[in-house]
Enzyme design. Sequence first.
Site, PDB file in Angstrom:
ATOM      1  N   PRO A 197      50.420 -35.330 -16.768  1.00  0.00           N
ATOM      2  CA  PRO A 197      51.916 -35.304 -16.797  1.00  0.00           C
ATOM      3  C   PRO A 197      52.971 -33.937 -16.417  1.00  0.00           C
ATOM      4  O   PRO A 197      53.392 -33.525 -15.481  1.00  0.00           O
ATOM      5  CB  PRO A 197      52.528 -35.515 -18.102  1.00  0.00           C
ATOM      6  CG  PRO A 197      51.640 -36.328 -18.946  1.00  0.00           C
ATOM      7  CD  PRO A 197      49.852 -35.985 -18.303  1.00  0.00           C
ATOM      8  N   ASP A 228      -4.180  -5.243  -2.675  1.00  0.00           N
ATOM      9  CA  ASP A 228      -5.376  -3.701  -2.557  1.00  0.00           C
ATOM     10  C   ASP A 228      -4.771  -2.997  -3.758  1.00  0.00           C
ATOM     11  O   ASP A 228      -4.611  -3.732  -5.058  1.00  0.00           O
ATOM     12  CB  ASP A 228      -3.722  -2.664  -1.467  1.00  0.00           C
ATOM     13  CG  ASP A 228      -4.139  -3.222  -0.399  1.00  0.00           C
ATOM     14  OD1 ASP A 228      -4.252  -3.616   0.243  1.00  0.00           O
ATOM     15  OD2 ASP A 228      -2.407  -2.448   0.176  1.00  0.00           O
ATOM     16  N   LYS A 233      -8.803  -0.025  -1.607  1.00  0.00           N
ATOM     17  CA  LYS A 233      -8.388   0.848  -1.071  1.00  0.00           C
ATOM     18  C   LYS A 233      -8.353   2.229  -2.239  1.00  0.00           C
ATOM     19  O   LYS A 233      -7.578   2.479  -2.332  1.00  0.00           O
ATOM     20  CB  LYS A 233      -8.337   1.362  -0.123  1.00  0.00           C
ATOM     21  CG  LYS A 233      -9.281  -0.209   1.434  1.00  0.00           C
ATOM     22  CD  LYS A 233      -7.882   0.437   2.437  1.00  0.00           C
ATOM     23  CE  LYS A 233      -8.751  -0.591   3.398  1.00  0.00           C
ATOM     24  NZ  LYS A 233      -8.012  -0.239   4.832  1.00  0.00           N
ATOM     25  N   GLY A 289       4.142  -0.492  -2.415  1.00  0.00           N
ATOM     26  CA  GLY A 289       5.340   0.131  -1.653  1.00  0.00           C
ATOM     27  C   GLY A 289       5.750  -1.392  -0.490  1.00  0.00           C
ATOM     28  O   GLY A 289       5.829  -2.678  -0.923  1.00  0.00           O
ATOM     29  N   MET A 324       1.015  12.228   0.123  1.00  0.00           N
ATOM     30  CA  MET A 324      -0.546  12.763   0.645  1.00  0.00           C
ATOM     31  C   MET A 324      -0.722  12.541  -1.075  1.00  0.00           C
ATOM     32  O   MET A 324      -0.456  12.278  -2.232  1.00  0.00           O
ATOM     33  CB  MET A 324       0.063  13.903   0.584  1.00  0.00           C
ATOM     34  CG  MET A 324       0.421  14.801  -0.057  1.00  0.00           C
ATOM     35  SD  MET A 324       0.403  16.551   0.580  1.00  0.00           S
ATOM     36  CE  MET A 324       1.906  16.455   1.765  1.00  0.00           C
TER      37      MET A 324
END
Length: 457
Positions: free
Chosen positions: A47, A239, A261, A293, A374
């Site tokens: 209602p 890897d 590696k 990465g 590095m």
Amino acid sequence: MMGNLNTFPLSFKVKGKRIIIVGGGDEALNKVRLVSKTTGSIEIYSPVIESDFSAFDAQIFTRALTPPDLIGAALVFVAEESDAAELAKVEARRLGIPLNVVDVPGECDFYTPSIVERAPLTVAISTEGDAPVLARLVRAQIEALLAPGIGKIASLAGGLRQKVESLIHDGAARRRFYEDLVTRPEMDRQAAENLLAAHAADGSGQGIVWLIGAGPGSEDLLTLRAQRLLQQADVIVHDQLVPAAVVEMGRRDAEQICVGKARGHHSFSQAQINALIVRLAKEGKKVARLKSGDPMVFGRAGEEIAALRAAGIDYDIVPGVSAAFAAAADTATPITLRQVSTGFVIATAHGAEDADLAHWAALAQSGLTLSLYMGKAIAAETAGRLLAHGAAADLPIGIVVNAGRADHQSYAGTLGALALGAVDFVDGPAVILVGRAVAHGDWTDAASAAADQFKVA
């Protein structure tokens, strides 16, 4: 020991049938949102209509429900407390219509699960009304794992069923086709037809190679797409730097091949890796080429892509969090900063020519931030070469080892200190940030490079 379920999960047909909602408030609106994802006909009875139902294709009756209204209904939801609601409960039970009373599990014949909807694919998560918040959290995790286009693929699979059965008679071969089809969520009808023709011709179809960025090492830094594809891969070629925990996020029965590696040791040459992923794809396998990465940053992805193109193999690239960005996040270092650093350079000093070092030194002097990838062995030498090419000895440097991982370590100092070999940092993948913006990071927990460690701005 696991307990038994008190409910039996099923999918209830509502196509062309009436779904009754008793109530005009927010609880009723929530149920309308849920059932509006179906092809059922929605009727709302109350209602007093307090919520806005205008966005949904539903009939609204601004009156109390009466017993004849329930005849032929498929489902009834009671989402208010009123005499009409009590009548709806009694009549639904008398007529044998499944009943759901909102927030009253004891009065429900069925529960509304948390739903992941990729029509026609649906995934429902239910806790039998005990822990709806947990169901929503699980739903969010499943939502993240299912590609948005996977529902379209489900429809394609259904539309091709008869043609598949007519062209591929072996059950195992049909299964391989469907597995190949449903793991390619961007496929359209013509591409699906071409894929079917390939499977019908050689029994397996050609595989695909996904070049996936694993990020810096933490499992929760993988992208959602990377997680999905790892679960679909037949073979994971990874890897050495990719942690075992990330590799294990793949399908349990997937073959794992380490093409490691490490500095001074290559178990696979790049040519061998290229040949491996091409061969696996030609065998019809879905190959996850997992790289630390981002695959496009010092990942030799270009050589692998060239090999795949030459062999006519499909491939896709999934970006990952590169170590430089993880290092910046670990130390709250703004590698670009207004009025300090207008850009940044990602480089590796391995094999760098004097011209490269001269260019980087000039960029650092101009205000750009250097992100140098590095090994520890050449860090001091590289810093000395940058100084020789004009970089300032007082340029701030920050070193992050194992960036993005729980065991990351950081060091802070100057380029001059690094050139003198004053920074003795632990073994591991390291990123060296060089530039004035580095001093604006949070290096309070960093080990000192030397007595001239820069002050945190």
